[in-house]
Design an enzyme around this catalytic site. Structure first.
Site, PDB file in Angstrom:
ATOM      1  N   ASP A  10       0.867  -1.178   0.000  1.00 29.33           N
ATOM      2  CA  ASP A  10       0.000   0.000   0.000  1.00 29.33           C
ATOM      3  C   ASP A  10       0.900   1.223   0.000  1.00 29.33           C
ATOM      4  O   ASP A  10       2.099   1.137   0.269  1.00 29.33           O
ATOM      5  CB  ASP A  10      -0.890  -0.008   1.257  1.00 29.33           C
ATOM      6  CG  ASP A  10      -1.787   1.226   1.341  1.00 29.33           C
ATOM      7  OD1 ASP A  10      -2.327   1.641   0.296  1.00 29.33           O
ATOM      8  OD2 ASP A  10      -1.944   1.783   2.438  1.00 29.33           O
ATOM      9  N   SER A  11       0.301   2.364  -0.281  1.00 34.21           N
ATOM     10  CA  SER A  11       1.051   3.614  -0.206  1.00 34.21           C
ATOM     11  C   SER A  11       1.507   3.882   1.231  1.00 34.21           C
ATOM     12  O   SER A  11       2.423   4.661   1.440  1.00 34.21           O
ATOM     13  CB  SER A  11       0.161   4.760  -0.679  1.00 34.21           C
ATOM     14  OG  SER A  11      -1.037   4.764   0.079  1.00 34.21           O
ATOM     15  N   CYS A  73      -4.329  -1.269  -2.000  1.00 34.68           N
ATOM     16  CA  CYS A  73      -4.457   0.191  -2.094  1.00 34.68           C
ATOM     17  C   CYS A  73      -5.479   0.513  -3.188  1.00 34.68           C
ATOM     18  O   CYS A  73      -5.315   0.083  -4.338  1.00 34.68           O
ATOM     19  CB  CYS A  73      -3.089   0.774  -2.456  1.00 34.68           C
ATOM     20  SG  CYS A  73      -3.108   2.546  -2.794  1.00 34.68           S
ATOM     21  N   GLU A 151      -4.893   8.535   9.689  1.00 35.03           N
ATOM     22  CA  GLU A 151      -3.449   8.491  10.002  1.00 35.03           C
ATOM     23  C   GLU A 151      -3.143   9.227  11.309  1.00 35.03           C
ATOM     24  O   GLU A 151      -2.195   8.917  12.002  1.00 35.03           O
ATOM     25  CB  GLU A 151      -2.636   9.123   8.866  1.00 35.03           C
ATOM     26  CG  GLU A 151      -2.633   8.316   7.573  1.00 35.03           C
ATOM     27  CD  GLU A 151      -1.554   7.238   7.536  1.00 35.03           C
ATOM     28  OE1 GLU A 151      -0.600   7.299   8.312  1.00 35.03           O
ATOM     29  OE2 GLU A 151      -1.693   6.310   6.703  1.00 35.03           O
ATOM     30  N   CYS A 185     -11.163   3.050  -0.594  1.00 33.16           N
ATOM     31  CA  CYS A 185      -9.797   3.322  -0.138  1.00 33.16           C
ATOM     32  C   CYS A 185      -9.571   2.443   1.075  1.00 33.16           C
ATOM     33  O   CYS A 185     -10.465   2.291   1.923  1.00 33.16           O
ATOM     34  CB  CYS A 185      -9.672   4.797   0.230  1.00 33.16           C
ATOM     35  SG  CYS A 185      -8.219   5.195   1.197  1.00 33.16           S
ATOM     36  N   HIS A 187      -7.986   2.800   3.731  1.00 34.17           N
ATOM     37  CA  HIS A 187      -8.044   3.423   5.063  1.00 34.17           C
ATOM     38  C   HIS A 187      -9.474   3.478   5.608  1.00 34.17           C
ATOM     39  O   HIS A 187      -9.675   3.563   6.815  1.00 34.17           O
ATOM     40  CB  HIS A 187      -7.549   4.875   5.003  1.00 34.17           C
ATOM     41  CG  HIS A 187      -6.061   5.027   5.010  1.00 34.17           C
ATOM     42  ND1 HIS A 187      -5.267   4.718   3.936  1.00 34.17           N
ATOM     43  CD2 HIS A 187      -5.218   5.477   5.972  1.00 34.17           C
ATOM     44  CE1 HIS A 187      -4.011   4.972   4.227  1.00 34.17           C
ATOM     45  NE2 HIS A 187      -3.953   5.430   5.463  1.00 34.17           N
TER      46      HIS A 187
HETATM   47  N1  DGL Z   1      -4.349   3.563   0.802  1.00 34.36           N
HETATM   48  C1  DGL Z   1      -4.705   4.532  -0.200  1.00 34.36           C
HETATM   49  C2  DGL Z   1      -5.909   4.027  -0.981  1.00 34.36           C
HETATM   50  O1  DGL Z   1      -6.389   2.941  -0.737  1.00 34.36           O
HETATM   51  C3  DGL Z   1      -5.020   5.873   0.404  1.00 34.36           C
HETATM   52  C4  DGL Z   1      -3.814   6.685   0.823  1.00 34.36           C
HETATM   53  C5  DGL Z   1      -3.134   7.410  -0.314  1.00 34.36           C
HETATM   54  O2  DGL Z   1      -3.682   8.390  -0.847  1.00 34.36           O
HETATM   55  O3  DGL Z   1      -2.048   7.011  -0.660  1.00 34.36           O
HETATM   56  O4  DGL Z   1      -6.399   4.686  -1.853  1.00 34.36           O
END
Ligand code: DGL
Length: 268
Positions: A10-11, A73, A151, A185, A187
């Protein structure tokens, strides 16, 4: 049988919600996780940059000899799944399984999608859902502040500040009569209790991590690739491990019993 690990990236830390779903549906599998904490967020960057980052993330996991790679992600899955072209092991992104789950779930044919700016601009979920059933109506909304809130640990369903932000973004669905909402997303499942409260009981939330974990299970089962015995899981980040430990406790909802190592992702 294959005792190799499942690779997930993931990012940053949001992908840990996918990891927790993999633990739930595949408790005997070990995981190699990479969170690109040094370059998060991806969701506000150009497609070219996200694709370049995703290729490096995939190269890193390949170097760990994983048996399958999961783009945990929503942003990578939406705009950069072609980064996996030519990969010689199975690849799972979250858009397709979550879109299939949503299309199966909706009764009235009205689905909402929330995600990062890049995800919503790509219309990836919308296009996938319409490809499954062209009569489904899809309504999209970018919720740019949700990731920084999660976060930062602002996730208390009783916090009026958090509820106010969630209401502000989700207000757009008020007159759309949706009965299904994709948390596009990784998160966002952390905010599920508040999103549920705001949307009401009549709206089913689709957790992309759950949909992806079920897809991984299907691929490993059909390919006779399930592990016979559980190995160790390993976690890697591209920035300080301290922040990862703190925030991942919020995301996984439990104290961590694993080691986290920092790597230089630009080498991959
Ligand atoms: N985890 C990213 C997603 O699922 C969100 C965070 C980001 O913008 O990198 O889109």
């Amino acid at each position: 049988m294959n005792n190799g690990s499942i690779g997930a990236f993931d990012s940053g830390l949001g992908g840990l919600t996918v990891v927790s779903q993999i633990h739930k549906y595949l408790p005997d599998e070990s995981i190699v996780y990479f969170g690109d904490t040094g370059r998060v967020p991806y969701g506000s960057r150009s497609n070219e940059t996200i694709i370049r980052y995703a290729k490096q993330d995939i190269n890193f996991l390949k170097s760990k000899d994983v048996k399958i790679i999961v783009a945990a992600c929503g942003t990578v899955s939406s705009v950069a799944s072609n980064a996996a072209n030519g990969l010689d092991i199975p690849f799972v992104e979250v858009v397709t399984p979550a879109s299939e789950m949503a299309a199966k779930t909706t009764k009235n044919g009205n689905i909402g999608v929330i995600g990062t700016a890049a995800t919503v601009a790509s219309h990836a979920y919308k296009n996938r859902i319409i490809g499954i059933d062209k009569d489904i109506q899809v309504f999209e909304q970018a919720c740019s502040l949700f990731v920084p809130f999660v976060e930062s640990g602002f996730i208390d369903p009783n916090d009026p500040l958090v509820e106010g932000i969630v209401r502000r973004y989700l207000d757009v669905f008020t007159d759309k009569n949706i009965d299904t909402l994709i948390l596009g997303c990784t998160h966002y499942p952390i905010l599920s209790p508040i999103i549920k409260k705001v949307m009401g009981e009549g709206v089913t939330l689709i957790n992309t991590g759950e949909a992806a974990a079920l897809k991984v299970k299907e691929i490993l089962t059909n390919g006779d690739m399930l592990a016979e015995k559980k190995g160790e899981s390993h976690f890697f980040v591209s920035d300080t491990t301290q922040t990862f430990m703190q925030t991942s406790e919020i995301l996984l909802g439990k104290s961590l019993d694993f080691d986290v190592q920092k790597i230089d992702i630009e080498k991959y």
